[in-house]
Scaffold this active site. Structure first.
Site, PDB file in Angstrom:
ATOM      1  CG  HIS A 136      -1.843   0.923   1.508  1.00  0.00           C
ATOM      2  ND1 HIS A 136      -1.720   2.427   1.686  1.00  0.00           N
ATOM      3  CD2 HIS A 136      -3.347   0.834   1.289  1.00  0.00           C
ATOM      4  CE1 HIS A 136      -2.739   2.884   1.879  1.00  0.00           C
ATOM      5  NE2 HIS A 136      -3.649   1.875   1.718  1.00  0.00           N
ATOM      6  CG  ASP A 155       0.457  -2.724   6.348  1.00  0.00           C
ATOM      7  OD1 ASP A 155      -0.625  -3.056   6.947  1.00  0.00           O
ATOM      8  OD2 ASP A 155       0.394  -1.942   5.235  1.00  0.00           O
ATOM      9  CD  GLN A 178      -7.011  -5.029   3.792  1.00  0.00           C
ATOM     10  OE1 GLN A 178      -7.737  -5.877   3.821  1.00  0.00           O
ATOM     11  NE2 GLN A 178      -6.925  -3.708   3.529  1.00  0.00           N
ATOM     12  CE  LYS A 235      -8.120  -0.669   5.732  1.00  0.00           C
ATOM     13  NZ  LYS A 235      -7.273  -0.812   4.596  1.00  0.00           N
ATOM     14  CB  CYS A 262      -3.754   2.984  -1.658  1.00  0.00           C
ATOM     15  SG  CYS A 262      -4.886   4.276  -1.408  1.00  0.00           S
TER      16      CYS A 262
END
Length: 409
Positions: free
Chosen positions: A126, A203, A206, A229, A367
């Site tokens: 991203h 990261d 997700q 999320k 993104c």
């Protein structure tokens, strides 16, 4: 196909937003990779704070301040347990994954990255896990290297190993690709980086809603994710960092809370995690964040993942019969995302016409423009599933897709 151990009808009752019509059709929400919807328990926790406990935290001795502080810190304990961190002090509250990454870039990077050092990211990232490192490299004279991706949308692990050297100071990769749903071999990525003494940031924006995260088992140095999320409020996230690293890093911002003593001759900074939490935080949203994690834990992440995997398999099976359907990203290990194109139809047109039928999907580059450039496309249509989605919704989505495509033939 075996049914999951959770009652989807009962789960859907907990999400008020799902029970509405959009453009005269029942809402089908397939934009979960952008943000998930919020159960009533999260909404109630947020309104309870503003209705009964609204006060600033940590510095007040009155009852409201003590109640708010206690609830705020209970969330920190819950996040630490959710990640299996060694201690609650290793959890820093942020505005979200993006701020968590920027915090590490601005603090760890400021102190430990020097001219000629190397930072590694992947071709699946991203923008929020690319741009901060580009800015840091420009400022420090460091070098940014990129793990290449194959045609399936998987990282080429052997090429990653070749990039590592004694110059590597940081590796920053996503656990799961937001654009394709690829699940990366993060444990192996971390292990290889540590052989060269490099630190690793994951990261997990997700990953948080889909897989059980264990920072001790992974042995990652940093991990960032967002509440919104994982069924929580927007504007809130958490950054995990190993204590020794957090203590060695300078503050991110200056102001209240991040200090012990201030005088014009000098300032003494607070202990972690407060050293990185300047100013009044997003108190109500942090408190409601706990309810979101409790919601996930009560359902069981294994049950959630099983249900979402069933939905994805069902969708892939139906989509095979769609005229002109081309999947983008066919990794062997994926989570809850189907990114695709339809021959001769622009993704934006598809998105608009599906919305006319009450179906919310995401269109564009997600993104992840460098990834789209690799596939030589402008963007995709992305359908992403969550625990409250159903096979009936997927069948309606595929039937609607077929009807839309006929309009262009």
């Amino acid at each position: 196909m075996v049914d999951t151990a959770i009652d989807i009808k009962e789960i859907r009752k907990q999400f008020p937003i799902l029970h509405q019509q959009v453009n005269g059709k029942p809402l089908v929400y397939f934009d979960n990779a952008a943000t998930s919807q919020k159960p009533q328990c999260v909404i109630d926790a947020l309104t309870h704070y503003y209705n009964t406990d609204n006060a600033n935290i940590h510095r007040g001795i009155h009852t409201l301040a003590e109640r708010a502080t206690s609830a705020f810190e209970d969330t920190r304990k819950t996040v630490a347990k959710f990640l299996n961190a060694n201690e609650t002090e290793e959890i820093i509250f942020t505005k979200g994954t993006t701020e968590g990454i920027n915090l590490v870039a601005s603090t760890f990077g400021r102190k430990f990255i020097n001219t000629g050092d190397e930072i590694i990211v992947s071709g699946l990232e991203h923008h929020s896990n690319i741009v901060p490192w580009q800015m840091l490299c420009e400022e420090k004279g460091a070098v940014l290297k990129v793990i290449p991706v194959n045609e399936k949308g998987e990282l080429i692990f052997d090429e990653y190993v070749k990039l590592l050297s004694d110059k590597t100071k940081l590796v920053s990769v996503n656990y799961i690709s937001n654009a394709l749903g690829t699940i990366n071999p993060v444990k192996e990525i971390i292990s290889e980086a540590h052989k060269f003494g490099a630190k690793v940031l994951i990261d997990a924006a997700q990953a948080a809603p889909h897989v059980k995260m264990d920072v001790k088992a992974l042995d990652c140095d940093f991990l960032a994710f967002s509440a919104h999320k994982v069924y929580g409020p927007t504007g809130v996230g958490a950054l995990y960092g190993k204590r020794a690293l957090l203590e060695a890093m300078p503050p991110y911002q200056g102001g209240g809370e991040m200090i012990k003593d201030v005088s014009f001759s000098g300032t003494t900074y607070n202990d972690i995690p407060y050293k990185f939490e300047a100013g009044t935080p997003n108190i109500g949203e942090v408190i409601a964040f706990k309810s979101a994690i409790d919601f996930v834990e009560n359902l069981g992440q294994e049950n959630i993942a099983q249900h979402e995997d069933e939905l994805m398999a069902y969708a892939n099976d139906l989509l095979k019969d769609v005229d002109g359907f081309t999947p983008v990203g066919t990794a062997g290990k994926k989570a809850s995302v189907i990114s695709f194109l339809i021959d001769g139809v622009h993704p934006f047109d598809l998105g608009q016409l599906l919305d006319a039928r009450g179906i919310a999907v995401r269109t564009g580059h997600h993104c992840a423009q460098p990834l789209m450039e690799f596939f030589n496309i402008e963007g995709t249509v992305r359908a992403s599933f969550s625990v409250y989605n159903t096979k009936e919704e997927i069948k309606y989505f595929v039937d609607s897709l077929k009807a839309v495509i006929k309009m262009f033939k």
